[in-house]
Design a protein around this motif. Structure first.
Motif, PDB file in Angstrom:
ATOM      1  N   ARG A  45     -27.392  28.942 -22.809  1.00  0.00           N
ATOM      2  CA  ARG A  45     -27.870  29.046 -21.432  1.00  0.00           C
ATOM      3  C   ARG A  45     -26.901  29.891 -20.602  1.00  0.00           C
ATOM      4  O   ARG A  45     -25.708  29.911 -20.842  1.00  0.00           O
ATOM      5  N   TYR A  46     -27.464  30.569 -19.626  1.00  0.00           N
ATOM      6  CA  TYR A  46     -26.691  31.420 -18.722  1.00  0.00           C
ATOM      7  C   TYR A  46     -27.155  31.126 -17.300  1.00  0.00           C
ATOM      8  O   TYR A  46     -28.355  31.073 -17.038  1.00  0.00           O
ATOM      9  N   ILE A  47     -26.215  30.911 -16.406  1.00  0.00           N
ATOM     10  CA  ILE A  47     -26.547  30.678 -15.001  1.00  0.00           C
ATOM     11  C   ILE A  47     -26.136  31.926 -14.224  1.00  0.00           C
ATOM     12  O   ILE A  47     -24.971  32.321 -14.240  1.00  0.00           O
ATOM     13  N   ASP A  48     -27.121  32.553 -13.574  1.00  0.00           N
ATOM     14  CA  ASP A  48     -26.816  33.786 -12.842  1.00  0.00           C
ATOM     15  C   ASP A  48     -26.219  33.464 -11.472  1.00  0.00           C
ATOM     16  O   ASP A  48     -26.049  32.302 -11.104  1.00  0.00           O
ATOM     17  N   LYS A  49     -25.899  34.502 -10.714  1.00  0.00           N
ATOM     18  CA  LYS A  49     -25.231  34.332  -9.416  1.00  0.00           C
ATOM     19  C   LYS A  49     -26.088  33.575  -8.400  1.00  0.00           C
ATOM     20  O   LYS A  49     -25.573  33.004  -7.457  1.00  0.00           O
ATOM     21  N   ASP A  50     -27.416  33.551  -8.597  1.00  0.00           N
ATOM     22  CA  ASP A  50     -28.318  32.830  -7.698  1.00  0.00           C
ATOM     23  C   ASP A  50     -28.567  31.392  -8.151  1.00  0.00           C
ATOM     24  O   ASP A  50     -29.359  30.675  -7.543  1.00  0.00           O
ATOM     25  N   GLY A  51     -27.923  30.991  -9.244  1.00  0.00           N
ATOM     26  CA  GLY A  51     -28.078  29.640  -9.759  1.00  0.00           C
ATOM     27  C   GLY A  51     -29.269  29.457 -10.690  1.00  0.00           C
ATOM     28  O   GLY A  51     -29.546  28.343 -11.124  1.00  0.00           O
ATOM     29  N   GLU A  52     -29.970  30.543 -10.998  1.00  0.00           N
ATOM     30  CA  GLU A  52     -31.089  30.470 -11.941  1.00  0.00           C
ATOM     31  C   GLU A  52     -30.547  30.259 -13.348  1.00  0.00           C
ATOM     32  O   GLU A  52     -29.575  30.896 -13.748  1.00  0.00           O
ATOM     33  N   VAL A  53     -31.193  29.375 -14.100  1.00  0.00           N
ATOM     34  CA  VAL A  53     -30.774  29.094 -15.471  1.00  0.00           C
ATOM     35  C   VAL A  53     -31.676  29.861 -16.425  1.00  0.00           C
ATOM     36  O   VAL A  53     -32.903  29.773 -16.349  1.00  0.00           O
ATOM     37  N   TRP A  54     -31.059  30.621 -17.309  1.00  0.00           N
ATOM     38  CA  TRP A  54     -31.770  31.417 -18.309  1.00  0.00           C
ATOM     39  C   TRP A  54     -31.352  30.921 -19.684  1.00  0.00           C
ATOM     40  O   TRP A  54     -30.212  30.526 -19.891  1.00  0.00           O
TER      41      TRP A  54
END
Length: 97
Positions: A45-54
Motif C-alpha cells: 500500500r502507498y499513501i499519497d500526499k492527499d492521504g489517498e491509499v493506493w
C-alpha cells in the motif's frame, strides 16, 4: 490458490456496455486484493500526499491467480485494467520509482 469469482452480470450489463465477464473477473480479483487485510498486501500500500491509499497490484500475480482467463501477457492484462478504469470502476495511479 483457491479463489471464487462473484459477478453480478445484470448489474455489470447495466453499468457498462463494453466490459465482458473476463473484465469483471479481473475487477473482482483487484477488489479482493485491495481489500485484503493480509500483511503482505498491506506492505504493497502507498499513501499519497492527499492521504489517498493506493494498493500496488502485481500484473504477473494477477495473471497467475486467474488461470481460467488464459491471459498470458502483461499487455493483455494492462488493456483489461485500462478498460476497467475507463468505465470508472477503479483509479490507476502510476508511481515513479
Amino acid at each position: 490458490m483457491k479463489y471464487n469469482i462473484n459477478i453480478n452480470q445484470l448489474a455489470l450489463s447495466e453499468m457498462s456496455s463494453d466490459m465482458d465477464v473476463a473484465d469483471a473477473a479481473v475487477l473482482d480479483y483487484i477488489i479482493f486484493i485491495c481489500n485484503s487485510p493480509h500483511e503482505k498486501i498491506d506492505g504493497q500500500r502507498y499513501i499519497d500526499k492527499d492521504g489517498e491509499v493506493w494498493t500496488w497490484v502485481d500484473l504477473t500475480s494477477l495473471m497467475n491467480g486467474m488461470p481460467l482467463l488464459r491471459i498470458r501477457s502483461r499487455t493483455a492484462i494492462s488493456t483489461r485494467i485500462q478498460k476497467i478504469a475507463e468505465n470508472g470502476f477503479i483509479y490507476v495511479f502510476k508511481k515513479r520509482v
